[in-house]
Write an enzyme that holds these catalytic residues in place. Structure first.
Site, PDB file in Angstrom:
ATOM      1  N   ARG A  76       0.530  -1.347  -0.073  1.00  0.00           N
ATOM      2  CA  ARG A  76      -0.073  -0.078  -0.012  1.00  0.00           C
ATOM      3  C   ARG A  76       0.822   1.113  -0.017  1.00  0.00           C
ATOM      4  O   ARG A  76       0.431   2.215  -0.364  1.00  0.00           O
ATOM      5  CB  ARG A  76      -0.942  -0.046   1.309  1.00  0.00           C
ATOM      6  CG  ARG A  76      -2.416   0.450   0.737  1.00  0.00           C
ATOM      7  CD  ARG A  76      -3.421   0.841   2.108  1.00  0.00           C
ATOM      8  NE  ARG A  76      -3.402  -0.600   2.632  1.00  0.00           N
ATOM      9  CZ  ARG A  76      -2.978  -0.712   3.924  1.00  0.00           C
ATOM     10  NH1 ARG A  76      -2.185   0.331   4.457  1.00  0.00           N
ATOM     11  NH2 ARG A  76      -3.198  -1.794   4.760  1.00  0.00           N
ATOM     12  N   TYR A 130     -14.889  21.610 -12.347  1.00  0.00           N
ATOM     13  CA  TYR A 130     -15.342  20.294 -12.961  1.00  0.00           C
ATOM     14  C   TYR A 130     -16.553  19.840 -12.162  1.00  0.00           C
ATOM     15  O   TYR A 130     -16.451  19.766 -10.897  1.00  0.00           O
ATOM     16  CB  TYR A 130     -14.117  19.257 -12.785  1.00  0.00           C
ATOM     17  CG  TYR A 130     -14.217  18.005 -13.293  1.00  0.00           C
ATOM     18  CD1 TYR A 130     -14.510  17.880 -14.466  1.00  0.00           C
ATOM     19  CD2 TYR A 130     -14.096  17.004 -12.291  1.00  0.00           C
ATOM     20  CE1 TYR A 130     -14.482  16.275 -15.162  1.00  0.00           C
ATOM     21  CE2 TYR A 130     -14.146  15.489 -12.715  1.00  0.00           C
ATOM     22  CZ  TYR A 130     -14.276  15.315 -14.293  1.00  0.00           C
ATOM     23  OH  TYR A 130     -14.486  13.988 -14.533  1.00  0.00           O
ATOM     24  N   ASP A 202      -7.090  22.710  -9.323  1.00  0.00           N
ATOM     25  CA  ASP A 202      -7.195  21.563 -10.355  1.00  0.00           C
ATOM     26  C   ASP A 202      -6.476  22.137 -11.842  1.00  0.00           C
ATOM     27  O   ASP A 202      -6.895  23.002 -12.546  1.00  0.00           O
ATOM     28  CB  ASP A 202      -8.452  21.406 -10.734  1.00  0.00           C
ATOM     29  CG  ASP A 202      -8.809  20.184 -11.432  1.00  0.00           C
ATOM     30  OD1 ASP A 202      -7.858  19.909 -12.414  1.00  0.00           O
ATOM     31  OD2 ASP A 202      -9.852  19.603 -11.481  1.00  0.00           O
ATOM     32  N   LYS A 227      -5.895  12.387 -18.024  1.00  0.00           N
ATOM     33  CA  LYS A 227      -5.780  13.016 -19.186  1.00  0.00           C
ATOM     34  C   LYS A 227      -4.290  13.419 -19.931  1.00  0.00           C
ATOM     35  O   LYS A 227      -4.131  12.512 -20.417  1.00  0.00           O
ATOM     36  CB  LYS A 227      -6.125  14.637 -18.876  1.00  0.00           C
ATOM     37  CG  LYS A 227      -7.668  14.572 -18.082  1.00  0.00           C
ATOM     38  CD  LYS A 227      -8.958  13.962 -18.664  1.00  0.00           C
ATOM     39  CE  LYS A 227     -10.110  13.547 -17.910  1.00  0.00           C
ATOM     40  NZ  LYS A 227     -10.445  14.433 -17.115  1.00  0.00           N
TER      41      LYS A 227
HETATM   42  C1  LIG Z   1     -11.260  14.506 -15.990  1.00  0.00           C
HETATM   43  C2  LIG Z   1     -11.029  15.537 -14.900  1.00  0.00           C
HETATM   44  C3  LIG Z   1     -11.106  15.436 -13.666  1.00  0.00           C
HETATM   45  C4  LIG Z   1     -11.024  14.024 -12.881  1.00  0.00           C
HETATM   46  O1  LIG Z   1     -10.151  13.161 -13.381  1.00  0.00           O
HETATM   47  P1  LIG Z   1     -10.487  11.536 -13.472  1.00  0.00           P
HETATM   48  O2  LIG Z   1      -9.141  10.945 -13.540  1.00  0.00           O
HETATM   49  O3  LIG Z   1     -11.612  11.285 -14.539  1.00  0.00           O
HETATM   50  O4  LIG Z   1     -11.340  11.263 -11.874  1.00  0.00           O
HETATM   51  C5  LIG Z   1     -10.710  16.561 -12.758  1.00  0.00           C
HETATM   52  N1  LIG Z   1     -10.606  17.732 -13.360  1.00  0.00           N
HETATM   53  C6  LIG Z   1     -10.539  18.129 -14.569  1.00  0.00           C
HETATM   54  C7  LIG Z   1     -10.429  19.618 -15.001  1.00  0.00           C
HETATM   55  C8  LIG Z   1     -10.823  16.986 -15.373  1.00  0.00           C
HETATM   56  O5  LIG Z   1     -11.179  17.146 -16.754  1.00  0.00           O
END
Ligand SMILES: *Cc1c(COP(=O)(O)O)cnc(C)c1O
Length: 417
Positions: A76, A130, A202, A227
């Site tokens: 972990r 988001y 973010d 992403k």
């Molecule tokens: C896709 C996304 C997330 C979440 O990511 P996941 O890996 O899909 O949980 C958070 N913030 C933004 C701006 C995103 O586009």
């Protein structure tokens, strides 16, 4: 989880970090996390699939170091594959003491918020966050006695007035999801710091290659690695990077929640990371070509792309960012939903799907009105009919082919008028 070597807690084993060698970001993307003791004689760290780590003897067991990065303990806490990824991400984020990995971007946001908020606190959240971040306010934070207040990220003048003695954190996103407003992160973060609140960003759109968040005044830099870093639409992961002592708080909370990422996914993310700089450069330049083409189209009311000179976000973007990517939106004139569907359905090169940042182009329709409470959609001053959004993620195809495909979309839109 991974802390840069040679820091105050003495967790590393002495490989020169980015701190010691002033390497440029594109080089760090290639070099980061490739310690000899993790890679052995090959280029990449092998995939260490492990729950159990075996100790040499009782004395070795007794001197195990469960609370330090880079030491074997139990699965972990990760193994060299995950440590290598975390360290590479730390080296990309100037000012970071370490990076925590999470099983998704949403887990990274939730884990970071829970690390800095407690019962009775207030969180200020940007209105263009988001959508799953917004949902967390109701489903995760409210039941714990944490109140979320949404604010207009473009109202810098009114921002200081939103704090009271309970305000403990601010969640920013720039550009905002779907509507792509760039906010004045340095100004907002400076106000938050003065008020004693932690700023979380973010930073998925820009990554530290485009926006070094901690250098710009943020305290925690969050990414969905799903992403750009993954980059190939085949893994889910998230990260949060911070300086001391916040990194320690993030790490402790993630361990309490049992967050761990698989070594196979970490190896995929590392593979994606190595080409991050060239992919972002290519996407940015293709995006500009596509946007130039779209800006000549009379069916479009607004292009929501910070890279576009003259767009409302361009000035802040060019002041604060050092790179872009291929994700942007536009708004159709006139509110004809059937025409929007014809446009999207006629595209052959753009897959219809959530997510973005992969090598392949994607399209998704959006209607942000229901997901805004502190601001209005469409914004005041717009024709209320101009409200139907389309988001494009520009991939690595030849932009001329993408433009031809979009041309076909417009033809389909016009065909049934
Ligand atoms: C896709 C996304 C997330 C979440 O990511 P996941 O890996 O899909 O949980 C958070 N913030 C933004 C701006 C995103 O586009």
């Amino acid at each position: 989880m991974g802390r840069r070597s040679g820091d105050a807690e003495g967790t590393g084993s002495g490989r020169l970090s980015g701190k010691d060698k002033p390497l440029r970001p594109a080089t760090r993307v290639v070099e980061g996390g490739r310690r000899k003791e993790w890679t052995g004689a090959v280029v990449n760290p092998p995939v260490w699939r492990a729950s159990t780590h075996l100790y040499a003897d009782s004395a070795d067991l007794a001197t195990g170091r469960p609370n330090e990065d880079g030491h074997f303990y139990y699965g972990r806490r990760g193994a060299p594959t995950q440590w290598s990824l975390a360290e590479a991400l730390t080296e990309l984020e100037p000012g970071a003491a370490g990076t925590v990995l999470y099983p998704s971007g949403v887990a990274a946001i939730a884990g970071s918020l829970l690390a800095v908020l407690k019962q009775g606190d207030v969180l200020l959240m940007t209105d263009n966050a988001y959508e799953p971040s917004r949902v967390m306010a109701r489903t995760l934070l409210a039941p714990l006695g944490i109140e979320t207040r949404f604010f207009d990220p473009l109202d810098v003048a009114g921002f200081a007035g939103r704090f009271d003695e309970r305000t403990a954190a601010v969640l920013l996103e720039s550009p905002g999801s779907l509507t792509m407003e760039v906010c004045d992160v340095p100004a907002l973060a400076a106000i938050a710091r003065e008020k004693g609140a932690v700023t979380l960003l973010d930073n998925t759109w820009a990554s530290p290659l485009g926006f070094p968040a901690l250098e710009r005044g943020c305290d925690i830099s969050i990414m969905s690695l799903t992403k750009h870093v993954g980059g190939h639409s085949d893994l889910m992961m998230g990260s949060a990077a911070a300086g001391d002592p916040l990194y320690g708080k993030l790490r402790a909370k993630a361990q309490a929640m049992g967050h761990v990422v698989s070594p196979d996914d970490a190896a995929l993310a590392l593979r994606g990371l190595r080409t991050l700089a060239v992919r972002l450069n290519q996407e940015t330049s293709s995006c500009l070509e596509v946007v130039k083409f779209l800006s000549q189209h009379s069916e479009i009311a607004y292009i929501l792309c910070p890279l576009l000179p003259g767009s409302p976000s361009y000035d802040l973007w060019s002041r604060d960012f050092i790179g872009g990517c291929g994700l942007f939106s536009f708004v159709l004139k006139g509110g004809d939903e059937a025409a929007r569907a014809r446009f999207i359905d006629a595209l052959e090169m753009f897959g219809i799907g959530y997510s973005w940042g992969g090598y392949e182009s994607l399209v998704i329709p959006f209607d942000p009105a229901r997901a805004r409470t502190a601001t209005s959609w469409p914004p005041s001053g717009w024709d209320p009919a101009d409200r139907l959004g389309i988001r494009l993620s520009i991939g690595l195809e030849d932009p001329a082919d993408l433009i031809a495909d979009l041309e076909g979309g417009f033809a389909a839109m016009r065909s049934a008028r």
